[in-house]
Write a protein that holds these residues in place. Structure first.
Motif, mmCIF file in Angstrom:
data_model
loop_
_atom_site.group_PDB
_atom_site.id
_atom_site.type_symbol
_atom_site.label_atom_id
_atom_site.label_comp_id
_atom_site.label_asym_id
_atom_site.label_seq_id
_atom_site.Cartn_x
_atom_site.Cartn_y
_atom_site.Cartn_z
ATOM 1 N N ILE A 185 31.231 47.691 45.283
ATOM 2 C CA ILE A 185 31.402 46.437 46.008
ATOM 3 C C ILE A 185 32.808 45.930 45.730
ATOM 4 N N TYR A 186 33.563 45.709 46.792
ATOM 5 C CA TYR A 186 34.935 45.224 46.636
ATOM 6 C C TYR A 186 35.273 44.356 47.844
ATOM 7 N N CYS A 187 35.123 43.050 47.672
ATOM 8 C CA CYS A 187 35.460 42.083 48.714
ATOM 9 C C CYS A 187 36.518 41.161 48.130
ATOM 10 N N ARG A 188 37.643 40.990 48.835
ATOM 11 C CA ARG A 188 38.792 40.359 48.198
ATOM 12 C C ARG A 188 39.712 39.661 49.203
ATOM 13 N N VAL A 189 40.253 38.527 48.775
ATOM 14 C CA VAL A 189 41.362 37.870 49.474
ATOM 15 C C VAL A 189 42.569 37.929 48.559
ATOM 16 N N GLY A 190 43.685 38.471 49.060
ATOM 17 C CA GLY A 190 44.909 38.526 48.282
ATOM 18 C C GLY A 190 46.075 37.965 49.082
ATOM 19 N N GLN A 191 47.039 37.408 48.372
ATOM 20 C CA GLN A 191 48.278 36.950 49.015
ATOM 21 C C GLN A 191 49.342 38.026 48.858
ATOM 22 N N ASN A 192 50.011 38.350 49.953
ATOM 23 C CA ASN A 192 51.056 39.359 49.939
ATOM 24 C C ASN A 192 52.397 38.760 49.530
ATOM 25 N N GLY A 193 53.138 39.536 48.758
ATOM 26 C CA GLY A 193 54.502 39.163 48.407
ATOM 27 C C GLY A 193 55.402 40.378 48.456
ATOM 28 N N PHE A 194 56.534 40.257 49.142
ATOM 29 C CA PHE A 194 57.447 41.389 49.318
ATOM 30 C C PHE A 194 58.831 41.017 48.810
ATOM 31 N N CYS A 195 59.501 41.981 48.199
ATOM 32 C CA CYS A 195 60.894 41.792 47.795
ATOM 33 C C CYS A 195 61.571 43.156 47.778
ATOM 34 N N GLU A 196 62.810 43.195 47.400
ATOM 35 C CA GLU A 196 63.573 44.437 47.461
ATOM 36 C C GLU A 196 63.150 45.436 46.380
ATOM 37 N N LYS A 197 62.372 45.004 45.415
ATOM 38 C CA LYS A 197 61.935 45.913 44.356
ATOM 39 C C LYS A 197 60.508 46.421 44.560
ATOM 40 N N GLY A 198 59.812 45.908 45.579
ATOM 41 C CA GLY A 198 58.473 46.395 45.819
ATOM 42 C C GLY A 198 57.578 45.364 46.461
ATOM 43 N N ARG A 199 56.292 45.654 46.406
ATOM 44 C CA ARG A 199 55.275 44.772 46.978
ATOM 45 C C ARG A 199 54.339 44.310 45.866
ATOM 46 N N ALA A 200 53.902 43.053 45.968
ATOM 47 C CA ALA A 200 52.914 42.530 45.037
ATOM 48 C C ALA A 200 51.798 41.864 45.823
ATOM 49 N N MET A 201 50.641 41.764 45.207
ATOM 50 C CA MET A 201 49.533 41.036 45.803
ATOM 51 C C MET A 201 48.884 40.174 44.737
ATOM 52 N N LEU A 202 48.678 38.907 45.054
ATOM 53 C CA LEU A 202 48.040 37.974 44.140
ATOM 54 C C LEU A 202 46.597 37.781 44.579
ATOM 55 N N PRO A 203 45.614 38.292 43.798
ATOM 56 C CA PRO A 203 44.216 38.128 44.192
ATOM 57 C C PRO A 203 43.766 36.682 44.022
ATOM 58 N N ILE A 204 43.233 36.112 45.094
ATOM 59 C CA ILE A 204 42.790 34.721 45.094
ATOM 60 C C ILE A 204 41.274 34.633 44.957
ATOM 61 N N ILE A 205 40.575 35.517 45.674
ATOM 62 C CA ILE A 205 39.114 35.549 45.635
ATOM 63 C C ILE A 205 38.686 36.998 45.469
ATOM 64 N N GLN A 206 37.711 37.225 44.592
ATOM 65 C CA GLN A 206 37.168 38.570 44.423
ATOM 66 C C GLN A 206 35.651 38.507 44.242
ATOM 67 N N VAL A 207 34.955 39.337 44.986
ATOM 68 C CA VAL A 207 33.533 39.594 44.748
ATOM 69 C C VAL A 207 33.428 41.096 44.574
ATOM 70 N N ARG A 208 33.267 41.538 43.326
ATOM 71 C CA ARG A 208 33.284 42.961 43.017
ATOM 72 C C ARG A 208 32.071 43.316 42.167
#
Length: 272
Positions: A185-208
């Protein structure tokens, strides 16, 4: 839901992503109880997952529709009525106040404001080669996706926009990542963040299957997420103090951007 209202809607205790015929919703029903619901305008509720508790003491229940006759699979008796009950949930649009209202079968009301509007064309656009764009701009433009996959024992759905990554998966084929659980089970809301060194995601909600959580102030996830460039580690993934999941830039071509995932995985963001 009108096409004018497609988007990511966020409230104090809820996030609702609606696009075309598909809606993925997350509701904080109690302090430590979060529900994730996948629904389709023609087929109805396709899957429901409840997560209850904390990382130290956690339990989960889930059910999915498994065939055209609307028979369902569940992982315990508590989930028996999930599909039926949440089929009576209602989503309406308050035009006067520009809010999306989610009302559950037992009259719990969740008000949401628009965090990001979505156009169906966002997922159909062909990105031309444009080397005037920075790597961050390319990732933000290219990394758009939406799909719904229904299999006999598995349902997966995804809505990736510039700002958010929203995923819903209930899989009763077993759990290859943690064999003590019979399902994944993996249900998730994440915020995307991009920059010149890569990509990040900040998990806001998780039901796992092993964890449930929603940030205390869910409305804070309306603002953009900007990762800290100093937290990226070359040829590695990292999990710094800001709570984000960081994947460092590995290689860039005209058609694919490669990111260093965890455990030796390499993630790809394709131009088209």
């Amino acid at each position: 839901m009108s096409e004018n209202n497609y988007g990511i809607w966020i409230g104090e205790n809820s996030t609702v992503a609606t696009l075309g015929e598909m809606t993925i919703s997350f509701l904080r029903l109690e302090k430590d109880l979060i529900a994730s619901i996948l629904s389709h305008s023609d087929m109805g509720v396709l899957g429901v997952a409840y997560g209850h508790g904390t990382a130290e003491k956690h339990n989960h229940t889930a059910a999915i529709i498994c065939d055209s006759d609307k028979n369902f699979i569940k992982n315990n008796d508590e989930a028996t009525d999930f599909i039926k009950l949440h089929s009576d949930d209602k989503i309406t649009y308050d035009e006067q106040n520009n809010k999306l209202i989610y009302k559950t079968y037992n009259n719990r009301v969740f008000e949401n404001v628009l965090a990001e509007k979505i156009e169906l064309s966002d997922f159909e656009r062909k990105n031309e080669i444009d080397n005037s764009l920075s790597v961050a701009e390319k990732m933000a433009r290219w990394d758009r996706e939406a799909y719904l996959n229904i299999n006999p024992k598995q349902i997966r759905a995804d809505i990736d926009t510039r700002k958010y990554s929203i995923f819903f998966c209930i899989d009763f084929n077993g759990n290859q990542y943690d064999t003590k659980y019979n399902e994944f089970i993996y249900c998730r809301v994440g915020q995307n963040g991009f920059c010149e060194k890569g990509r990040a995601m900040l998990p806001i909600i998780q039901v796992r299957h092993h964890y449930t959580g929603m940030v205390d102030d869910n409305l804070s996830s309306i603002k953009d997420y900007k990762p800290d460039e100093n937290c990226f580690v070359e040829d590695s993934c990292t999990f710094p103090a800001d709570g984000g999941w960081y994947w460092s830039l590995k290689k860039v071509t005209d058609d694919v951007i490669y990111l260093q995932g965890c455990g030796g995985d390499v993630y790809e963001i394709h131009r088209t």
